[in-house]
Design an enzyme around this catalytic site. Structure first.
Site, short mmCIF file in Angstrom:
data_model
loop_
_atom_site.label_atom_id
_atom_site.label_comp_id
_atom_site.label_asym_id
_atom_site.label_seq_id
_atom_site.Cartn_x
_atom_site.Cartn_y
_atom_site.Cartn_z
N LYS A 53 -23.24 68.18 -21.39
CA LYS A 53 -22.78 66.53 -20.63
C LYS A 53 -23.92 65.30 -21.51
O LYS A 53 -24.13 64.67 -22.10
CB LYS A 53 -21.59 66.55 -19.92
CG LYS A 53 -20.41 67.11 -20.67
CD LYS A 53 -19.37 67.38 -19.12
CE LYS A 53 -18.54 68.01 -19.42
NZ LYS A 53 -18.09 68.76 -17.69
N GLN A 97 -15.47 67.93 -12.33
CA GLN A 97 -16.53 69.16 -13.11
C GLN A 97 -15.36 70.30 -12.24
O GLN A 97 -15.20 70.60 -10.92
CB GLN A 97 -18.31 69.69 -13.07
CG GLN A 97 -17.77 71.07 -13.87
CD GLN A 97 -18.49 71.07 -15.23
OE1 GLN A 97 -18.18 69.95 -15.76
NE2 GLN A 97 -16.80 71.85 -15.77
N ASP A 120 -11.42 62.27 -18.64
CA ASP A 120 -11.22 63.74 -18.85
C ASP A 120 -9.75 62.73 -20.07
O ASP A 120 -9.31 64.42 -20.09
CB ASP A 120 -11.18 64.19 -17.47
CG ASP A 120 -12.16 65.56 -18.15
OD1 ASP A 120 -12.80 66.20 -19.39
OD2 ASP A 120 -12.83 65.89 -16.67
#
Ligand code: NDP
Length: 283
Positions: A53, A97, A120
């Protein structure tokens, strides 16, 4: 057979578009889109994702922030950190995460993220907006599936899409996104009767189960488009939820694992972030 959906190529074009938008936004407003990742503890698989990422952010010209917290972080400390990073005007997209250490409540931590910064697309705010067709961040993996179908000109209008899996992260939002594209949608799960018969009716079959090679040739209609979201680690390497060798000859189009849906997830995360940065500038 040339019926492979090349997720790496489609992801590269999404990332190129994101880089262009990021540059344009910066040139015109001085705002640099920023993505933050909060990591708690050490998880080797997560470390690889986080590194990827970080690299992807830099390639897109974005600001990237990694916040690493110790494994013994409490729920209150994590939520306070989510609040702090969310309030940072340099951050337009934030993710926590997963997986978190087992003593932490993942849903509660994610819910602290304001939906406008939910890169997300997993908060109830983002999901609610998807269901009510309001603009907002889209859940990355299912949104990536839609990008793949569009990139290969798959006609979704009126097509019967069958999704195997009803998770909050993939199956359920996938159903809403396909519905938005005018598919007729069926969702299957572990209690579904006659899974094989239902899958055989699919024009578009999406596998999101987490069971290696579970869907075989007997589940697939000739000429179907097969999207394999599954990522399973076997001693011999990664494989999907679809028995690729058995299904490829029957499918009109099929995603490989790896190299299909996987690369789309990070691309869509970056896309959500630049869209949020644009929205913060009133665009
Ligand atoms: P979950 O474990 O949360 O959900 C699995 C779903 O499959 C459940 O709805 C379950 O049904 C259903 N299921 C399990 N067994 C069967 C069966 N025998 N027949 C029919 N349905 C069944 O998984 P996720 O949705 O989080 O992930 C699915 C897969 O996608 C995993 O391999 C994961 O690694 C991968 N993934 C890949 C991503 C990517 O970037 N490409 C991102 C996210 C996930 P029930 O609800 O009844 O239990």
């Amino acid at each position: 057979m040339d019926n492979l959906i090349d997720g790496k190529a489609v992801a590269a074009s999404v990332r190129a578009e994101v880089a262009e938008r990021t540059k344009k936004l910066f040139d015109e407003t001085g705002i640099r889109a920023g993505l933050a990742v909060i990591i708690v503890g050490e998880d080797p698989a997560s470390e690889v994702y986080v590194r990827n990422k970080h690299t992807a952010c830099h390639e897109a010209g974005m600001h990237s922030l990694e916040v690493v917290m110790p494994a013994e972080t409490t729920q209150a400390e994590l939520e306070a950190k989510v609040d702090e990073v969310s309030a940072d005007p340099a951050i337009h997209g934030l993710i926590v995460q997963m997986p978190l250490p087992s003593h932490l409540d993942t849903e509660a931590a994610i819910e602290r993220i304001p939906f406008a910064k939910d890169a997300d697309g997993l908060t109830s705010g983002a999901m609610g907006r998807l269901m009510t067709l309001q603009p907002g961040p889209l859940p990355c993996t299912p949104a990536g599936v839609i990008e793949l179908l569009k990139a290969y000109d798959v006609d979704m209008k009126g097509a019967h899409a069958v999704i195997v899996g009803r998770s909050e992260i993939v199956g359920k939002p996938q159903a809403h996104l396909l519905l938005k594209e005018d598919c007729t949608v069926t969702i299957c799960h572990s209690r579904t009767k006659d899974l094989e018969g239902i899958c055989q009716q699919a024009d578009i079959l999406v596998a999101a189960v987490g069971r290696p090679k579970m869907l075989g040739a007997q589940h697939v209609k000739d000429g179907a488009v097969v999207i394999d979201v599954g990522i399973n680690r076997l001693p011999e390497g990664l494989c999907g939820d679809v028995d690729f060798d058995a299904v490829q000859p029957k499918a009109r189009l099929i995603t490989p694992v790896p190299g299909g849906v996987g690369p789309m997830t990070i691309a869509m995360l970056l896309k959500n972030t630049v869209l949020a940065a644009e929205a913060s500038a009133g665009r």
